[in-house]
Design a protein around this motif. Structure first.
Motif, PDB file in Angstrom:
ATOM      1  N   THR A  39       0.713  -1.285  -0.089  1.00  0.00           N
ATOM      2  CA  THR A  39      -0.007   0.197  -0.166  1.00  0.00           C
ATOM      3  C   THR A  39       1.041   1.185   0.044  1.00  0.00           C
ATOM      4  OG1 THR A  39      -0.246   0.143   2.484  1.00  0.00           O
ATOM      5  CG2 THR A  39      -1.811  -0.961   1.221  1.00  0.00           C
ATOM      6  N   ILE A  42       0.469   3.854   2.733  1.00  0.00           N
ATOM      7  CA  ILE A  42      -0.700   4.422   3.191  1.00  0.00           C
ATOM      8  C   ILE A  42      -1.406   3.600   4.177  1.00  0.00           C
ATOM      9  CG2 ILE A  42      -2.856   5.322   2.169  1.00  0.00           C
ATOM     10  CD1 ILE A  42      -1.477   5.928  -0.246  1.00  0.00           C
ATOM     11  N   PRO A  69      -3.997   6.983  -4.464  1.00  0.00           N
ATOM     12  CA  PRO A  69      -3.901   7.023  -2.989  1.00  0.00           C
ATOM     13  C   PRO A  69      -5.217   6.518  -2.562  1.00  0.00           C
ATOM     14  CG  PRO A  69      -2.953   9.127  -3.790  1.00  0.00           C
ATOM     15  CD  PRO A  69      -3.589   8.328  -5.004  1.00  0.00           C
ATOM     16  N   LEU A  73      -5.537   3.170  -0.065  1.00  0.00           N
ATOM     17  CA  LEU A  73      -6.089   3.362   1.232  1.00  0.00           C
ATOM     18  C   LEU A  73      -7.239   2.257   1.480  1.00  0.00           C
ATOM     19  CD1 LEU A  73      -6.405   4.698   3.976  1.00  0.00           C
ATOM     20  CD2 LEU A  73      -7.828   6.247   3.042  1.00  0.00           C
TER      21      LEU A  73
END
Length: 86
Positions: A39, A42, A69, A73
């Motif tokens: 990720t 994130i 992003p 998430l």
């Protein structure tokens, strides 16, 4: 987007312990990153910890796994929901 480790990796082990998603593993020649688990930190940190500790700068964006992003998430939330259910 997920990250990737290039063939310039010297297997120094610095990145392995840094990944909060356990996405980094020992490949056949160099460390590799599981794109399904990466990720880019994130959800955990404000920066990519594996990139920050790599002494030769061989961790780069994965060209075939471009994610926003928001998508990263979402991946973080799914990965951690699975952990909390175990």
């Amino acid at each position: 987007m997920a990250l990737s480790i290039t063939n310039q990796c010297i297997n120094c082990d610095m990145c392995l312990a840094e990944c909060p998603n356990d996405a980094i593993y020992e490949g056949t020649k160099v460390y590799e990153i599981d794109v399904a688990r990466c990720t880019e930190c994130i959800g955990f940190y404000a920066h990519q910890t594996c990139v920050a500790v790599c002494p030769i700068e061989c961790i780069v964006p994965h060209p075939e796994h471009v994610e926003t992003p928001e998508q990263l998430l979402h991946k973080f939330k799914n990965l951690n929901l699975c952990k909390s259910l175990k």
